[in-house]
Scaffold this active site. Structure first.
Site, PDB file in Angstrom:
ATOM      1  N   ASP A  55       0.869  -1.159   0.000  1.00 47.08           N
ATOM      2  CA  ASP A  55       0.000   0.000   0.000  1.00 47.08           C
ATOM      3  C   ASP A  55       0.918   1.224   0.000  1.00 47.08           C
ATOM      4  OD1 ASP A  55      -2.423   1.513   0.315  1.00 47.08           O
ATOM      5  OD2 ASP A  55      -1.856   1.811   2.403  1.00 47.08           O
ATOM      6  N   ASP A  57      -0.131   5.071   0.900  1.00 43.69           N
ATOM      7  CA  ASP A  57      -0.372   5.994   2.004  1.00 43.69           C
ATOM      8  C   ASP A  57      -0.228   5.265   3.333  1.00 43.69           C
ATOM      9  OD1 ASP A  57      -1.053   7.936   0.109  1.00 43.69           O
ATOM     10  OD2 ASP A  57      -3.125   7.267   0.060  1.00 43.69           O
ATOM     11  N   LYS A 249      -9.109  -2.430  -2.920  1.00 42.81           N
ATOM     12  CA  LYS A 249      -8.970  -3.293  -1.750  1.00 42.81           C
ATOM     13  C   LYS A 249     -10.161  -3.107  -0.820  1.00 42.81           C
ATOM     14  CE  LYS A 249      -5.206  -1.123  -0.960  1.00 42.81           C
ATOM     15  NZ  LYS A 249      -4.009  -0.565  -0.341  1.00 42.81           N
ATOM     16  N   ASP A 274      -1.150  -0.674   6.012  1.00 43.38           N
ATOM     17  CA  ASP A 274      -1.371  -0.064   7.325  1.00 43.38           C
ATOM     18  C   ASP A 274      -2.814  -0.149   7.783  1.00 43.38           C
ATOM     19  OD1 ASP A 274      -2.219   1.798   5.332  1.00 43.38           O
ATOM     20  OD2 ASP A 274      -2.158   3.403   6.830  1.00 43.38           O
TER      21      ASP A 274
END
Length: 333
Positions: A55, A57, A249, A274
């Site tokens: 991922d 961010d 996702k 995260d």
């Protein structure tokens, strides 16, 4: 996607079967807190995994700042012969737009290594041979990816300043050739866009409702969390009483596209993210190894909450924690 498929080799012939990932024990009210990965576990992860899907961010950057140590970590993984992918639910940019962001942060990334939810929306429509118009709630990333697929569209930033006065007898016309509404993150969402999308979905026979993602919050700056695309999608769900097809996702559309091009078994791929409810679920739904980093949305408190049922295989404070075993990993590679 064809260029991406040509750029990635298949699995190595005769490769030894890998050992199953170590599974953490689900957290309960009385369970021992889920520990961060030890150096031994980090080495085990690096030995077993052939491809890392990241991922962006909260993992690679926060807002417009790269996380310290990330460039060195990516260099280490590439030096070990690992494949890397960057997958983001943020639809505001196209893959070309993300290339510019990676470069501005000093990260050497190839276009075929980037998979955004804006691209996923266009790829999904292409996969079903869509030939009508798309109404877009979202920003330029979705429009650019639709253009690359030759898909006609309207809406997007062009409707940012349109207003509804709701004067007596007001009636909004809409294009009856719209066959899909795509909802992505839109900083300029307004009542006009919500009503136009609602009319298309409710009144155009067979009109599709597609969401790039349903993230509750997102990192637009490094100062705080901001309301995510879930709020935009929720507005359309509320007005149409329809649930969307989600292409980002944790749905499996992205993963199927990526894994088909890799030629690797799921247990040879690790999803690093995260977020428990998107990144880690995305990996678990696809049978991947999963690694949670605590540098973004998910805190240790949330991870260890009795309410959390999504348990990652590995936990790192941040991605560059892998550098603590760099010398040992490079020798073993």
């Amino acid at each position: 996607m064809q260029a991406l498929q040509r750029s990635l080799p298949g699995a190595r012939a005769g490769a030894r079967p890998v050992r199953p990932a170590r599974r953490m024990v689900a957290c309960t009210a009385t369970a021992r807190p889920i520990p961060r990965a030890t150096n031994e576990q980090k080495l085990d992860l690096l030995k077993r995994v052939e491809c890392f899907i990241f991922d962006c961010d909260g993992v690679i950057w926060l807002g417009d700042k790269v996380i310290d140590g990330v460039p060195e970590t990516l260099d280490m993984l590439r030096g070990m012969g690992k494949k890397v992918f960057f997958v983001t639910n943020n639809s505001t940019k196209s893959r070309a737009g993300y290339m510019s962001k990676f470069q501005s942060l000093g990260l050497d990334v190839k276009a075929e290594e980037i998979y955004s939810s804006s691209y996923a929306a266009a790829a999904y429509l292409e996969s079903i041979n869509f030939n009508k118009k798309v109404y877009v709630i979202g920003e330029t990333g979705i429009l650019e990816e639709l253009d690359l697929k030759g898909i006609r569209h309207l809406g997007g930033p062009g409707d940012a300043d349109k207003r509804v006065t709701l004067k007596s007898g007001e009636y909004m016309e809409h294009d009856h050739d719209v066959g899909a509404v795509v909802v992505g993150f839109d900083r300029y969402i307004n009542y006009y866009k919500i009503q136009y999308a609602t009319l298309c979905i409710r009144e155009n026979p067979g009109c599709l409702f597609i969401a790039t993602n349903r993230d509750a919050v997102t990192h637009l700056t490094d100062a705080q969390e901001w309301a995510g695309n879930g709020s935009m999608v929720g507005a359309i769900v509320g007005s149409t009483k329809r649930e969307p097809t989600v292409v980002g996702k944790p749905s499996d559309f992205m993963l199927k596209n990526i894994s088909a091009s890799l030629g690797l078994r799921p247990d040879q791929i690790c999803m690093v993210g995260d977020r428990l409810d998107t990144d880690i679920m995305f990996g678990k739904n696809g049978g991947l190894t999963t690694s949670l980093v605590l540098s973004g949305v998910t805190t240790e408190e949330v991870l260890n909450s009795p309410d959390n049922k999504v348990i990652p295989d590995y936990v790192l404070a941040k991605l560059p924690d892998l550098l603590t075993v760099k010398e040992m990993a490079m020798v073993a590679a």
